[in-house]
Design a protein around this motif. Structure first.
Motif, PDB file in Angstrom:
ATOM      1  N   LYS A 616       2.977  -0.394  11.388  1.00  0.00           N
ATOM      2  CA  LYS A 616       3.085  -1.428  12.426  1.00  0.00           C
ATOM      3  C   LYS A 616       4.535  -1.866  12.628  1.00  0.00           C
ATOM      4  CE  LYS A 616       1.910  -6.207  13.477  1.00  0.00           C
ATOM      5  NZ  LYS A 616       1.470  -7.501  12.919  1.00  0.00           N
ATOM      6  N   ARG A 617       5.242  -2.015  11.525  1.00  0.00           N
ATOM      7  CA  ARG A 617       6.639  -2.467  11.617  1.00  0.00           C
ATOM      8  C   ARG A 617       7.590  -1.328  11.985  1.00  0.00           C
ATOM      9  NH1 ARG A 617       8.741  -3.995   6.939  1.00  0.00           N
ATOM     10  NH2 ARG A 617       6.996  -3.502   5.534  1.00  0.00           N
ATOM     11  N   GLY A 618       7.077  -0.122  12.109  1.00  0.00           N
ATOM     12  CA  GLY A 618       7.895   1.000  12.544  1.00  0.00           C
ATOM     13  C   GLY A 618       8.831   1.525  11.484  1.00  0.00           C
ATOM     14  N   VAL A 619       8.651   1.106  10.230  1.00  0.00           N
ATOM     15  CA  VAL A 619       9.552   1.564   9.169  1.00  0.00           C
ATOM     16  C   VAL A 619       9.010   2.824   8.507  1.00  0.00           C
ATOM     17  CG1 VAL A 619      10.525  -0.713   8.746  1.00  0.00           C
ATOM     18  CG2 VAL A 619       8.475  -0.002   7.500  1.00  0.00           C
ATOM     19  N   ALA A 620       7.868   3.289   8.981  1.00  0.00           N
ATOM     20  CA  ALA A 620       7.291   4.546   8.498  1.00  0.00           C
ATOM     21  C   ALA A 620       6.577   5.219   9.657  1.00  0.00           C
ATOM     22  CB  ALA A 620       6.315   4.291   7.349  1.00  0.00           C
ATOM     23  N   VAL A 621       6.381   6.535   9.533  1.00  0.00           N
ATOM     24  CA  VAL A 621       5.638   7.302  10.527  1.00  0.00           C
ATOM     25  C   VAL A 621       4.579   8.124   9.805  1.00  0.00           C
ATOM     26  CG1 VAL A 621       7.500   7.427  12.221  1.00  0.00           C
ATOM     27  CG2 VAL A 621       7.340   9.169  10.413  1.00  0.00           C
ATOM     28  N   GLU A 622       3.508   8.427  10.503  1.00  0.00           N
ATOM     29  CA  GLU A 622       2.466   9.257   9.898  1.00  0.00           C
ATOM     30  C   GLU A 622       3.014  10.657   9.642  1.00  0.00           C
ATOM     31  OE1 GLU A 622      -0.943   9.146  12.376  1.00  0.00           O
ATOM     32  OE2 GLU A 622      -1.467   7.077  11.882  1.00  0.00           O
ATOM     33  N   ASP A 623       2.667  11.193   8.471  1.00  0.00           N
ATOM     34  CA  ASP A 623       3.160  12.517   8.095  1.00  0.00           C
ATOM     35  C   ASP A 623       2.183  13.102   7.081  1.00  0.00           C
ATOM     36  OD1 ASP A 623       4.421  14.777   7.188  1.00  0.00           O
ATOM     37  OD2 ASP A 623       6.385  13.832   6.919  1.00  0.00           O
ATOM     38  N   ALA A 624       1.392  14.058   7.532  1.00  0.00           N
ATOM     39  CA  ALA A 624       0.352  14.635   6.682  1.00  0.00           C
ATOM     40  C   ALA A 624       0.936  15.379   5.487  1.00  0.00           C
ATOM     41  CB  ALA A 624      -0.522  15.575   7.496  1.00  0.00           C
ATOM     42  N   SER A 626       3.420  14.304   3.635  1.00  0.00           N
ATOM     43  CA  SER A 626       3.917  13.359   2.636  1.00  0.00           C
ATOM     44  C   SER A 626       2.806  12.972   1.675  1.00  0.00           C
ATOM     45  CB  SER A 626       4.475  12.108   3.321  1.00  0.00           C
ATOM     46  OG  SER A 626       5.580  12.440   4.135  1.00  0.00           O
ATOM     47  N   PRO A 627       3.156  12.615   0.434  1.00  0.00           N
ATOM     48  CA  PRO A 627       2.137  12.313  -0.584  1.00  0.00           C
ATOM     49  C   PRO A 627       1.149  11.226  -0.166  1.00  0.00           C
ATOM     50  CG  PRO A 627       4.314  12.478  -1.576  1.00  0.00           C
ATOM     51  CD  PRO A 627       4.524  12.556  -0.108  1.00  0.00           C
ATOM     52  N   HIS A 628       1.607  10.231   0.580  1.00  0.00           N
ATOM     53  CA  HIS A 628       0.738   9.117   0.950  1.00  0.00           C
ATOM     54  C   HIS A 628       0.328   9.140   2.424  1.00  0.00           C
ATOM     55  CE1 HIS A 628       1.546   7.512  -3.005  1.00  0.00           C
ATOM     56  NE2 HIS A 628       2.840   7.581  -2.763  1.00  0.00           N
ATOM     57  N   GLY A 629       0.599  10.271   3.090  1.00  0.00           N
ATOM     58  CA  GLY A 629       0.202  10.391   4.486  1.00  0.00           C
ATOM     59  C   GLY A 629       1.161   9.743   5.454  1.00  0.00           C
ATOM     60  N   ILE A 630       2.186   9.082   4.927  1.00  0.00           N
ATOM     61  CA  ILE A 630       3.220   8.493   5.785  1.00  0.00           C
ATOM     62  C   ILE A 630       4.583   8.774   5.178  1.00  0.00           C
ATOM     63  CG2 ILE A 630       1.708   6.651   6.637  1.00  0.00           C
ATOM     64  CD1 ILE A 630       3.166   4.720   4.810  1.00  0.00           C
ATOM     65  N   ARG A 631       5.589   8.766   6.031  1.00  0.00           N
ATOM     66  CA  ARG A 631       6.962   9.009   5.587  1.00  0.00           C
ATOM     67  C   ARG A 631       7.813   7.796   5.929  1.00  0.00           C
ATOM     68  NH1 ARG A 631      11.088  11.065   8.564  1.00  0.00           N
ATOM     69  NH2 ARG A 631       9.591  11.816  10.144  1.00  0.00           N
ATOM     70  N   ALA A 640       8.463  -0.684  -0.483  1.00  0.00           N
ATOM     71  CA  ALA A 640       7.521   0.238   0.168  1.00  0.00           C
ATOM     72  C   ALA A 640       7.221   1.448  -0.707  1.00  0.00           C
ATOM     73  CB  ALA A 640       8.081   0.679   1.520  1.00  0.00           C
ATOM     74  N   SER A 641       8.258   2.065  -1.270  1.00  0.00           N
ATOM     75  CA  SER A 641       8.028   3.281  -2.049  1.00  0.00           C
ATOM     76  C   SER A 641       7.245   2.985  -3.328  1.00  0.00           C
ATOM     77  CB  SER A 641       9.355   3.977  -2.365  1.00  0.00           C
ATOM     78  OG  SER A 641      10.239   3.092  -3.015  1.00  0.00           O
ATOM     79  N   ASP A 642       7.551   1.881  -4.005  1.00  0.00           N
ATOM     80  CA  ASP A 642       6.791   1.505  -5.200  1.00  0.00           C
ATOM     81  C   ASP A 642       5.382   1.061  -4.818  1.00  0.00           C
ATOM     82  OD1 ASP A 642       9.216   1.970  -6.348  1.00  0.00           O
ATOM     83  OD2 ASP A 642       9.434  -0.007  -7.275  1.00  0.00           O
ATOM     84  N   GLY A 643       5.308   0.298  -3.728  1.00  0.00           N
ATOM     85  CA  GLY A 643       4.012  -0.212  -3.296  1.00  0.00           C
ATOM     86  C   GLY A 643       3.038   0.881  -2.914  1.00  0.00           C
ATOM     87  N   LEU A 644       3.532   1.949  -2.306  1.00  0.00           N
ATOM     88  CA  LEU A 644       2.641   3.049  -1.918  1.00  0.00           C
ATOM     89  C   LEU A 644       1.996   3.700  -3.140  1.00  0.00           C
ATOM     90  CD1 LEU A 644       4.684   4.655   0.999  1.00  0.00           C
ATOM     91  CD2 LEU A 644       2.416   3.597   1.181  1.00  0.00           C
ATOM     92  N   GLU A 645       2.702   3.734  -4.250  1.00  0.00           N
ATOM     93  CA  GLU A 645       2.120   4.268  -5.488  1.00  0.00           C
ATOM     94  C   GLU A 645       0.963   3.392  -5.948  1.00  0.00           C
ATOM     95  OE1 GLU A 645       3.118   7.065  -6.838  1.00  0.00           O
ATOM     96  OE2 GLU A 645       5.078   7.410  -5.908  1.00  0.00           O
ATOM     97  N   ILE A 646       1.186   2.077  -5.934  1.00  0.00           N
ATOM     98  CA  ILE A 646       0.153   1.125  -6.373  1.00  0.00           C
ATOM     99  C   ILE A 646      -1.027   1.160  -5.401  1.00  0.00           C
ATOM    100  CG2 ILE A 646      -0.346  -1.284  -6.893  1.00  0.00           C
ATOM    101  CD1 ILE A 646       1.605  -0.009  -8.861  1.00  0.00           C
ATOM    102  N   TRP A 647      -0.734   1.174  -4.107  1.00  0.00           N
ATOM    103  CA  TRP A 647      -1.785   1.216  -3.095  1.00  0.00           C
ATOM    104  C   TRP A 647      -2.697   2.426  -3.304  1.00  0.00           C
ATOM    105  CZ3 TRP A 647      -4.064  -1.346   0.931  1.00  0.00           C
ATOM    106  CH2 TRP A 647      -4.840  -0.581   1.810  1.00  0.00           C
ATOM    107  N   ALA A 648      -2.091   3.593  -3.512  1.00  0.00           N
ATOM    108  CA  ALA A 648      -2.870   4.820  -3.670  1.00  0.00           C
ATOM    109  C   ALA A 648      -3.764   4.744  -4.905  1.00  0.00           C
ATOM    110  CB  ALA A 648      -1.934   6.025  -3.761  1.00  0.00           C
TER     111      ALA A 648
END
Length: 868
Positions: A616-624, A626-631, A640-648
Motif C-alpha cells: 500500500k505504501r509503495g515501498v514494495a512490489v509483488e514478486d513471485a 522473492s521469498p515472501h512474494g514481495i520485493r 520491513a525485512s525483519d518483519g517479513l520473517e516474523i510475518w511468514a
C-alpha cells in the motif's frame, strides 16, 4: 473423542486428582494502588506490603475444611434433559508438597471424586468457593482414569465466593472442539457459559463479574469537574468513529449525559487483570503510581524549588543521565523504597536522580543530528511504517479543497534536483528513488486550534532520496500553517533545504525537529495507541462473547490478548484521558484522541498485515520470485525485512493450525460460534466501519488464516516494533521531541539573531520543555520495559497443556523453533556492515524484532500481546 468409553469405570471408583491454586495474597496489585498514607501512594503501598508480609496466613490451613467444593460433569453420559451428568460434591483435602512443577506462590491439594461407572468420562467441572476471599484456580488434573489416562483442566481464573455468581463457575477439560463436534452432554454447558460471559448489557459492572460487553469512548473527559475537561464521545458516529472498549456501566456524567462519569475503580472482566504478584501488573501499578505521585513531585521540585524550568544547553539534557537532578530528601524517600524506580532512575546517594542513558546517545552524543540518522529512523526507528514511495510530483493532499483550499505541496523540482546527483525528479520517480514522510493532512485541519494554545506547529512534508549506498537522504522539508485569512485560502508554506553550517544549519535542524514532533504525535496516538491497543480490544470482547474456551480459534488467539484490556483501562484513566500524560506532554494536546478518531476513518483491517501495508505504501512490489512474494524497493529496510520473517512464521503456524481443525471451507461457514464472533466484531466491535467492503466475509479457510495472522501480527510484532523502542530513541528528547512551542525564526527578526548566537538555547525553547521531558522520560521508560513473567511469541503460559491435540502442540513447538532460527538470522544480518541502515551513525543495531528478550529495558523481544 470420548465415544465408546461410557461405563468403563467400575462402580464406586474413586478418581484421584490434584488441584493447583493461588490464594489472594499480599501482592494484590489492585488493592495496593488504592493505598493512601501521609507519605503518598508509593510509600503507603510499600508500607502495606511490609506489614502484610508479616501476617501471612499459612496457605495450607486456609484451604482445609469445607471451603472449596468441586463437582465433575460427564462429557459422555447425559441426564434425562440431555445435559451431562453432574457428580457428587467433594472438597479439597491435604496440601501436596512434592510437586516439582508448581509455579511461584502456587499450592497443590489432593482431591478424590466419587465417580460411578455409569457417569462416563469427565469433561467439565463446577467449583464453589465458600470463603470470603477469592482465589486463583490454576488447574485440576485427574489421574489414572481407567482406559483413558489423565485429564487436565487448565483454568487460570479467579474464583470468588459462590454467592457472587448467578450460576456456578464451570471449567472444561483441555479438549478442543468445533461447535458441531462438541459431545452432546457438554453442549448445554458450552452455550450457557457463553451466555454468562455476554451478560444482559445492563447495570454497573462489579469487580468479580466476568462479563464482556462494548461501549464507546465516552470516559475520557470529566465535564462534571470543570468545563475544560469535557471531551467528545469517540465511536458511534461517522464524524468521530472509533473501535469499542469494554463496557463498565458507570453512571452518566451530570453535565453531559452522553459521557460516563469517572471513578478510581474501572471494571475489567476479572481475569483480564490478574492482580496477583504478577510482574506485568506490577509494571502497570508503577505506571499508575508514577502519574499520581512521582511526576507531580518532580514537576514541583524543578519548577518551584530548583527554579530551573528550562534546559539551556544540550549538555543540560545529557546531565539527566550523567550528573542527574539534585532532589530533596523527602522526594527521594518516595522513590528509594521501590526497586524498579531505583533501576529506572538510577538513584545515586541521597540527592541525585539519574535516568538510564538512552541507546541513541550511548555511543555518540551528536550523531542524532545527522541527516542520515534523521532519515534512517523512518525505516528503523520507533515509527518505521509511515514513509511512502513518492509516486506523483508535486505531492498532493486528500483534504477537501472547499474547506481547506489548495494543499498541493509547494516543493518544486528546483528544490530537489541540486541534491540528486544529476538524476531528475521524473527519473527518480520512475526508478523508485523518491520517498516521502507526509504529516500534512492529519494535522492541518487542527493546526489553527493547536496553535491557539501555548504550542506552535506546522503540517510537514519531508521528501527523501534513495542513494546508491542504500541510505535515504532528506532533500527538502515543507512547513505549512493556516492562512491568516481563513482555512479555505489554503496553507502558507515554506520549503527548507539541507544545510550543515551557520544559521542555515540551525534552521535546518529546527525544520527536522518540527517533522519529528509531528511524527512523535502520530506515532503515540495512531501507530501505537490506536493501531495496536485500541483496535485489538474489540477482538478480545467478541472472542470471549462468542468463542467458547474449547473452540480452536479461542485457544489460538488467547495468548495474544493477555493484559491488553488491563493496560487499555489504565491508559483511559491516566494516559489518554483529558489532561492526562499524553494531552499534557504531546503537541496534539486536548485534541489528541479526537485526531486519532479522524485517522481511524481510513483504518483498513486487511492492510494491517505487513505485506499489504508495504504494498500500500509503495515501498514494495509483488514478486513471485522473492521469498515472501514481495520485493522491497528500499532493500535495506530493517523493520520491513525483519518483519517479513516474523510475518511468514506466524502465517505458517496459523495455516497449519487452522487446517488441522477445519478440513474444508464449508466447515468455516458452518461454524456457528465463529460466524457469530465475526459478525459482532464487524457490526459492533468495529461497528463504525461495518459498511466497509474490505472486511473478510469469513467463508473460507484462507480468510480465517489471513484474519488470525493479521490479528496476531498486530498484537505481537507490530506492537513490539512501535513500543519497545520508545525510550531507546525517545528517551533523548532532543532526538524525538513531543512538542513545539515557537514558530520558525524569520530572517531579520530578533529570534533569527538569537538563533545565530545560540542555536542550542533556541532549539530547547522550541521543543518539549523540561517538566514535560521529565514526565515523558518517566512514562516511556516504564512502557519500554519487559516484565519478568512476560510471554513471548512462541511461548504459552499453559506450557503444552493448552490443548490435548498433539499435532497442534507439535506445530506450535515448530513455530517456536522457527522463531529461534529467525532470531539468529537477524543477529547475523546486523553484522553485515554493508547494511548501513541497521546501525546508522548512532551505532545502534535494529533489534526490536528479535523474538526473545530478558526482563527490563532491552530494546528487543516480541511479547505475544499488547501487555504494556
Amino acid at each position: 473423542m470420548f465415544s465408546g468409553v461410557t461405563g468403563i469405570i467400575n462402580r464406586g471408583q474413586k478418581l484421584k486428582g490434584t488441584v493447583v491454586l493461588m490464594q489472594k495474597n499480599v501482592l494484590d496489585i489492585n488493592e495496593l494502588t488504592a493505598v493512601k498514607s501521609p507519605t503518598g501512594i508509593i510509600g503507603g503501598a510499600f508500607g502495606a506490603i511490609g506489614g502484610a508480609i508479616g501476617s501471612v496466613v499459612d496457605t495450607a490451613t486456609s484451604f482445609l475444611g469445607r471451603s472449596v467444593a468441586f463437582k465433575l460433569i460427564s462429557a459422555t453420559t447425559a441426564d434425562g434433559s440431555g445435559k451431562g451428568k453432574v457428580g457428587k460434591q467433594t472438597f479439597l483435602e491435604g496440601l501436596l508438597t512434592s510437586i516439582p512443577t508448581l509455579g511461584d506462590k502456587q499450592s497443590a491439594y489432593r482431591i478424590h471424586f466419587e465417580w460411578d461407572n455409569d457417569m462416563g468420562i469427565p469433561g467439565a467441572f463446577y467449583v464453589e468457593n465458600f470463603m470470603q476471599h477469592e482465589f486463583f484456580l490454576v488447574s485440576l488434573t485427574l489421574e489414572d482414569i481407567p482406559n483413558h489416562g489423565s485429564i487436565t483442566f487448565v483454568c487460570n481464573s479467579w474464583v470468588y465466593n459462590d454467592n457472587k455468581y448467578k450460576s456456578h463457575r464451570i471449567f472444561f477439560a483441555n479438549k478442543t472442539y468445533l461447535p458441531s463436534q462438541t459431545p452432546s452432554p457438554l453442549v448445554y454447558y458450552r452455550q450457557e457459559e457463553l451466555k454468562t460471559l455476554r451478560g444482559d448489557g445492563t447495570g454497573e459492572r462489579k469487580e468479580w463479574e466476568r462479563i464482556y460487553d462494548y461501549d464507546v469512548y465516552n470516559d475520557l473527559g470529566e465535564p462534571d469537574k470543570k468545563a475544560t475537561l469535557a471531551r467528545p464521545v469517540l465511536g458511534g458516529s461517522s464524524t468521530l468513529p472509533y473501535p469499542r472498549r469494554g463496557r463498565t456501566g458507570r453512571k452518566p456524567a451530570k453535565k453531559d449525559p452522553k459521557s460516563e462519569s469517572r471513578s478510581d475503580f474501572v471494571y475489567l472482566p476479572r481475569d483480564e487483570s490478574f492482580g496477583h504478584a504478577k510482574s506485568s501488573d506490577f509494571l502497570i501499578y508503577i505506571l499508575k503510581s508514577a502519574t499520581q505521585n512521582i511526576i507531580p513531585n518532580l514537576r514541583s521540585v524543578v519548577t518551584l524549588q530548583l527554579n530551573q524550568p528550562e534546559f539551556n544547553t544540550f549538555e543540560d539534557v545529557r546531565s539527566l543521565y550523567d550528573g542527574g537532578i539534585k532532589l530533596p530528601t523527602n522526594v527521594l524517600s518516595e522513590i528509594s523504597p521501590i526497586p524498579l524506580f531505583k533501576e529506572i532512575f538510577r538513584t545515586d546517594g541521597e540527592s541525585a536522580l539519574k535516568f538510564s542513558p538512552p541507546k541513541v546517545v550511548e555511543v555518540d552524543h551528536s550523531a542524532w543530528m545527522t541527516d542520515e540518522e534523521f532519515a534512517r529512523e523512518m525505516i528503523a526507528g520507533v515509527n518505521p511504517h509511515i514513509i511512502k514511495k513518492l509516486s506523483e510530483f508535486p505531492p498532493k493532499s486528500k483534504l477537501d479543497s472547499q474547506l481547506y483550499g489548495n494543499n498541493t505541496s509547494t516543493i518544486t523540482k528546483e528544490h530537489l534536483e541540486p541534491n540528486m546527483g544529476g538524476v531528475t525528479v521524473e527519473q527518480a520517480i520512475q526508478n523508485n528513488l523518491l520517498y516521502i514522510l507526509d504529516h500534512h493532512d492529519t494535522i492541518f485541519p487542527y493546526l489553527r486550534k493547536i496553535n491557539a494554545t501555548e504550542t506552535k506547529a506546522y503540517a510537514t512534508r519531508t521528501v527523501l532520496f534513495l542513494q546508491n549506498n542504500g541510505t535515504l537522504k532528506p532533500l527538502a522539508i515543507e512547513l505549512s500553517k493556516p492562512h491568516p485569512q481563513g482555512d479555505s485560502n489554503g496553507p502558507v508554506s515554506d520549503v527548507y533545504l539541507p544545510a550543515s553550517e551557520g544559521v542555515e544549519g540551525s534552521i535546518w535542524l529546527l525544520a527536522k525537529a518540527f517533522v519529528v514532533v509531528n511524527d512523535s504525535c502520530f506515532h503515540q496516538l495512531v501507530s501505537h495507541w490506536l493501531n495496536t491497543h485500541a483496535v485489538v480490544e474489540p477482538f478480545i470482547i467478541a472472542t470471549n462473547r462468542h468463542l467458547s474456551v474449547v473452540h480452536p480459534i479461542h485457544k489460538l488467539l488467547l495468548p495474544h490478548y493477555r493484559d491488553t484490556m488491563n493496560i487499555n483501562s489504565l491508559a483511559r484513566n491516566v494516559l489518554v484521558n483529558a489532561e492526562g500524560i499524553i494531552e499534557s506532554t504531546f503537541l496534539w494536546g486536548g485534541y489528541a484522541l479526537e485526531m486519532s478518531a479522524v485517522v481511524y476513518k481510513d483504518w483498513v483491517f486487511t492492510e494491517q498485515g505487513l505485506p499489504n501495508d508495504l504494498l500500500k505504501r509503495g515501498v514494495a512490489v509483488e514478486d513471485a520470485t522473492s521469498p515472501h512474494g514481495i520485493r522491497l524497493l528500499i532493500e535495506d529496510y530493517p523493520y520491513a525485512s525483519d518483519g517479513l520473517e516474523i510475518w511468514a512464521a506466524i502465517k505458517s503456524w496459523v495455516e497449519e493450525y487452522v487446517n488441522f481443525y477445519y478440513k474444508s471451507d464449508d466447515a468455516i461457514a458452518q461454524d456457528s460460534e465463529l460466524q457469530a464472533f465475526w459478525k459482532e466484531l464487524v457490526e459492533v466491535g468495529h461497528g463504525d466501519l461495518k459498511n466497509a467492503t474490505w472486511w473478510f466475509k469469513m467463508q473460507t479457510r484462507k480468510e480465517l488464516i489471513e484474519a488470525c495472522t493479521i490479528l496476531i501480527w498486530i498484537a505481537s510484532a507490530l506492537h513490539a516494533a512501535v513500543n519497545f523502542g520508545q525510550y531507546p530513541y525517545g528517551g533523548y528528547i532532543l532526538n524525538r521531541p513531543t512538542k513545539s512551542r515557537r514558530y520558525m525564526p524569520e530572517k531579520g527578526s530578533p529570534e533569527y539573531d538569537e538563533l545565530a548566537k545560540n542555536y542550542q538555547k533556541v532549539y530547547l525553547r522550541t521543543i518539549t520543555p523540561k517538566n514535560d521531558t521529565l514526565t515523558d522520560l518517566t512514562i516511556i521508560e516504564v512502557l519500554s520495559r519487559h516484565a519478568s513473567d512476560e510471554q513471548y511469541l512462541g511461548q504459552r503460559i499453559e506450557g503444552d497443556l493448552w490443548t490435548s491435540d498433539s499435532k497442534p502442540v507439535e506445530a506450535f513447538k515448530k513455530f517456536g523453533s522457527k522463531l529461534a532460527e529467525i532470531e539468529q538470522k537477524l543477529i547475523q544480518r546486523n553484522k553485515d556492515e554493508s547494511l548501513r541502515n541497521r546501525y546508522g551513525p548512532v551505532k545502534m543495531p535494529y533489534t526490536l524484532l528479535y523474538p526473545s528478550s530478558e526482563e527490563g529495558l532491552t530494546f528487543r523481544g516480541i511479547p505475544n500481546s499488547v501487555s504494556i
